[in-house]
Design an enzyme around this catalytic site. Structure first.
Site, mmCIF file in Angstrom:
data_model
loop_
_atom_site.group_PDB
_atom_site.id
_atom_site.type_symbol
_atom_site.label_atom_id
_atom_site.label_comp_id
_atom_site.label_asym_id
_atom_site.label_seq_id
_atom_site.Cartn_x
_atom_site.Cartn_y
_atom_site.Cartn_z
ATOM 1 N N CYS A 274 10.948 5.779 -1.562
ATOM 2 C CA CYS A 274 10.225 6.785 -0.916
ATOM 3 C C CYS A 274 10.397 7.881 -1.861
ATOM 4 O O CYS A 274 9.205 8.881 -1.929
ATOM 5 C CB CYS A 274 10.878 7.222 0.448
ATOM 6 S SG CYS A 274 10.475 6.081 1.511
ATOM 7 N N ASP B 224 -0.674 11.072 11.877
ATOM 8 C CA ASP B 224 0.329 10.699 12.624
ATOM 9 C C ASP B 224 1.291 9.794 11.802
ATOM 10 O O ASP B 224 0.882 9.420 10.533
ATOM 11 C CB ASP B 224 0.210 10.116 14.349
ATOM 12 C CG ASP B 224 1.467 10.744 15.039
ATOM 13 O OD1 ASP B 224 2.313 10.409 14.698
ATOM 14 O OD2 ASP B 224 0.728 11.466 16.010
ATOM 15 N N ASP C 93 -14.533 -9.182 1.777
ATOM 16 C CA ASP C 93 -13.947 -10.067 2.805
ATOM 17 C C ASP C 93 -14.434 -9.983 4.106
ATOM 18 O O ASP C 93 -14.493 -11.065 4.774
ATOM 19 C CB ASP C 93 -12.212 -9.937 2.729
ATOM 20 C CG ASP C 93 -11.624 -10.443 1.296
ATOM 21 O OD1 ASP C 93 -12.233 -11.374 0.664
ATOM 22 O OD2 ASP C 93 -10.831 -9.717 1.069
#
Ligand SMILES: Cc1cc2nc3c(=O)[nH]c(=O)nc-3n(C[C@H](O)[C@H](O)[C@H](O)COP(=O)(O)OP(=O)(O)OC[C@H]3O[C@@H](n4cnc5c(N)ncnc54)[C@H](O)[C@@H]3O)c2cc1C
Length: 757
Positions: free
Chosen positions: A418, A451, A492
């Site tokens: 991270c 969010d 796709d």
């Protein structure tokens, strides 16, 4: 795409691929400056070399003889090439405003965008005269003019306005060509009548009297009616009107008058001279804006010289040196323009006049000498030395200072996991800047109210179709890469017959200073948005991190009526196989990396890759397509094999009918193939009579992996011709029937390749 081994500290943006900038690029390629990122923004990827243009117009040179291909040159220089037109500058935020794409940030800026003949101040000139610049537009119109002359009968009157070197050369070279063309058709060459108008009392005012006298004689010998003291005040469809002189009747007008400046430099607030040219000091730096440089026609130097390519060329080395010096805060060095220079002005028929100071001479030998000089100059840019490889370069000494050094010291300790994420302030700044327009009721939580995750609703009666694609950048233009990556991912959905709903982006941007990371991420996402929004999809979220090289992908969501989904397995015997786009991106970009692809080939491939398959899918639906897939990494044959296996059918592929991108046949013939090709080749087992097929020069292209390739579909035979006609009218100009579907046979291999023409 070069992997970033050194963080980007400063951005140098070059506007225009003019005569000075090609030298800057070459010099930076020979001696890179690690940490300084170059971006070239150029309206034309093939930049014309002025010295050879008259010869090209006269039919003595080919297009490639007299154009510098900026594609391989930019790659050699390690520069990002943005094929686009600059339309303004935001000097406050130090950004270049570019038509049709996001602004480009700079620390240092250099402008070598040339000039254009002054047409705006003469009524009718812009509409009815053929201006010699921009050169590319002129060259296209020139071909059209040749066709007009050929189609005409009786006298055809050409009026050239402008008595400088450009006007005189153009009059003589265009006349030579038109006479040649008419003569070769058994037509009368003398029915082309030429008039040359000039405002002053004499032609070639910046040259010596000997040169003028020679050209007055040559013009007379060639039957060109020279009229001096003609100030043109109006151009109509049939004549050129001058102050206090008779009008001159004209079927075509060529406009080669004084140079005019690009308007955007002055509008941006740069100091300019009375004619709008950017005022620079003797070091070629703007007198009003430190860090902004200008060279060539668009620059106004303290000690002015004629607007001529010779001076732009001479400024190149000094400009390159001063850009390096400016990047490291060193003292700049002055450019000293030569007082006298050798001018070799051609007469269009392999003959030239030399001019230097008060000296002049003429002869066919001078043309041969000029030809030798010009070709040698061009070779410097079109035959580039091998690129230096080896050790990872250190940051160029002196490039970083103060805040930059503090930022860079934290870069060395960047974490993985991270910790590699792009910082939240950078991310929120990027999201705020993005031109997010589209909203959808079925995207309940998206980027407008971010969010932990996006929330999507699937409307009743619909199914959710999902796909994900992610890849390393294969071109240096970040914005265009973002567009292509998004289009590739959406392929796709279109192949399943789905309507795009939303996308999540995943981006890896090269380590760099915060501002550099922000710009890269912004360009990527702006590119993705530019592709997504017209299809109705919204960007609902994503993840971004820093890494060694640029990579980008998207997870895309589409909605489909479950009963109307296309599968690979629906092909029916008798169906025609329809391909909507040409193939060849794998070999072309492999060649581009090796600097073996022409800029215009890469351009055409990019245009094909950004073309959405949405309208194609809708068209295929209208024509009753039975099965569909998008042609991507496995190559055309790989995807066809997948379809035949899933459908339990055989297929015949007409190799000559397969549409190819420009240049793909050439790069394959050179043996340049994508690194994925060997894996795709394993599928050759699916081909019957392999030996005959493998002899065909197009055979390797069947295995060429495609990025954002077209749709391959089965269409009932009776609808196929109408389907192709409609696809072409929708912009899929290369759409083609490339074969047909047959019942499954006893043969083990399902694919037959028809090699007949
Ligand atoms: C017919 C003719 C013959 C000539 N013959 C000679 C000759 O023999 N010798 C000589 O020395 N001079 C000659 N000249 C003059 C010469 O063409 C110019 O002086 C020279 O081209 C100027 O070079 P430059 O580098 O400033 O710009 P250019 O060579 O004009 O290059 C400018 C570049 O910038 C790009 N560009 C322009 N606007 C933008 C934009 N907004 N955004 C991005 N890119 C942009 C263009 O695509 C172009 O590649 C001739 C001119 C004419 C018209």
């Amino acid at each position: 795409m070069r992997a970033t081994v050194t963080p980007v500290v400063k951005d140098l943006v070059l506007v225009g691929g003019g005569h000075a900038h090609v030298s800057v690029l070459r010099r930076f390629g020979m001696k890179p400056m690690p940490g300084l990122r170059l971006t070239l923004i150029a309206r034309d990827v093939h930049t014309p070399y002025s010295g050879m243009l008259p010869g090209y117009v006269a039919g003595l040179y080919s297009h490639d003889d007299c154009h510098i291909d900026l594609g391989p040159l930019a790659r050699f220089a390690g520069a990002r090439l943005y094929h686009a037109e600059v339309e303004g500058l935001d000097l406050t935020n130090r950004r270049v405003l570019v038509r049709g794409r996001p602004p480009v940030a700079f620390d240092l800026l250099s402008i070598n965008a040339g000039s254009r003949p002054r047409t705006l101040d003469v009524p009718g000139a812009a509409e009815h005269a053929l201006a010699v610049k921009p050169i590319d537009a002129f060259l296209e119109n020139w071909e059209a003019l040749i066709a007009r002359v050929v189609a005409s009968t009786g006298p055809f009157r050409v009026c050239v306005v402008g008595g400088g070197a450009g006007g005189v050369e153009l009059a003589l070279s265009t006349q030579y060509r038109l006479r040649q063309v008419l003569g070769s058709r058994g037509d009368d060459p003398n029915r082309v009548r030429y008039t040359l108008l000039t405002r002053g009392p004499e032609i070639l005012p910046t040259h010596n009297p000997g040169v003028r006298a020679r050209f007055v004689r040559v013009l007379a010998e060639r039957g060109i009616d020279l009229r001096t003291d003609h100030t043109v005040v109006e151009v109509t469809t049939t004549e050129v009107r001058s102050v206090e002189k008779d009008s001159v009747a004209a079927d075509a007008v060529l406009w080669v008058t004084d140079a005019a400046a690009p308007a955007w430099a002055e509008a941006a607030g740069l100091a300019v001279d009375a004619n709008g040219f950017i005022r620079v000091d003797d070091c070629l730096q703007s007198v009003s804006e430190p860090g902004v440089f200008a060279a060539g026609d668009n620059a106004a130097l303290p000690d002015p010289r004629p607007k001529s390519g010779v001076f732009a060329v001479r400024q190149g080395p000094v400009l390159a040196d001063n850009l390096r010096r400016a990047a490291t805060g060193q003292r700049l060095r002055p450019y000293r323009a030569q007082r006298h220079f050798l001018g070799l002005i051609s007469t269009g028929d392999r003959y030239a006049v030399a001019s230097r100071g008060n000296w002049s001479a003429e002869g066919a030998w001078l043309w041969r000498w000029k030809d030798w000089i010009d070709r040698r100059f061009m070779a410097k840019f079109n035959e580039l030395p091998a690129m230096a490889g080896g050790e990872a370069p250190e940051l160029a000494a002196g490039l970083a200072d103060g805040a930059a050094i503090r930022e860079l010291s934290t870069l060395a300790m960047r974490c993985g996991g991270c910790g590699a994420k792009v910082g939240s302030t950078v991310l929120s700044r990027v999201i705020q800047r993005l031109p997010i327009g589209a909203r959808r009721a079925d995207v309940l939580i998206g980027l407008d109210a971010p969010d932990d995750a996006a929330m999507l609703a699937v409307p009743p009666g619909k199914a959710l179709v999902q796909s994900v694609d992610y890849f390393r950048a294969f071109l240096d233009d970040t914005y265009t890469f973002g567009r292509i990556a998004a289009n590739h991912a959406l392929g796709d959905l279109f192949a399943m017959g789905a309507e795009p709903q939303s996308a999540l982006a995943i981006a890896t941007v090269p380590y760099g200073r915060e501002r550099v990371v922000e710009e890269s991420l912004y360009e990527l996402l702006a590119g993705a948005l530019a592709t997504l929004e017209p299809t109705g999809a919204v960007l609902a979220g994503g993840h971004s991190s820093e890494g060694a090289e640029l990579a980008f992908g998207l997870a895309v969501n589409g909605l489909v009526d479950p009963d109307a989904t296309w599968r690979k397995g629906g092909l029916q015997p008798g169906d025609a196989l329809v391909l909507t786009k040409p193939i060849g991106t794998g070999t072309l970009f492999a060649a581009d990396m090796r600097r073996r692809a022409k800029g215009r080939w890469v351009d055409t491939a990019i245009a094909s890759m950004v073309l959405s398959s949405q309208s194609a899918a809708e068209c295929l639906r209208r024509h009753g397509a039975t099965a569909c897939t998008d042609v991507t990494g496995f190559g055309l044959l790989g995807h066809l094999v997948e379809m035949t296996r899933a459908s339990g059918v055989d297929a015949t592929l007409r190799i000559e009918a397969v549409p190819l991108l420009d240049g793909a046949a050439e790069t394959v013939a050179l043996g340049i193939l994508s690194s994925l090709q060997p894996q795709n080749l394993r599928l050759r087992r699916a081909v019957r009579d392999l030996e005959a097929a493998a002899q065909h020069p197009r055979y390797p292209l069947l295995f060429d992996p495609q990025t954002a390739g077209g749709l391959l579909a089965g269409v009932p035979a009776e609808r196929a011709a109408a389907c192709i006609a409609e696809l072409r009218s929708l912009g899929y100009a290369a759409a083609e029937i490339i074969g047909h579907v047959e019942p499954r046979s006893e043969a083990e291999a399902p694919i037959a390749i028809d090699v007949r023409a």
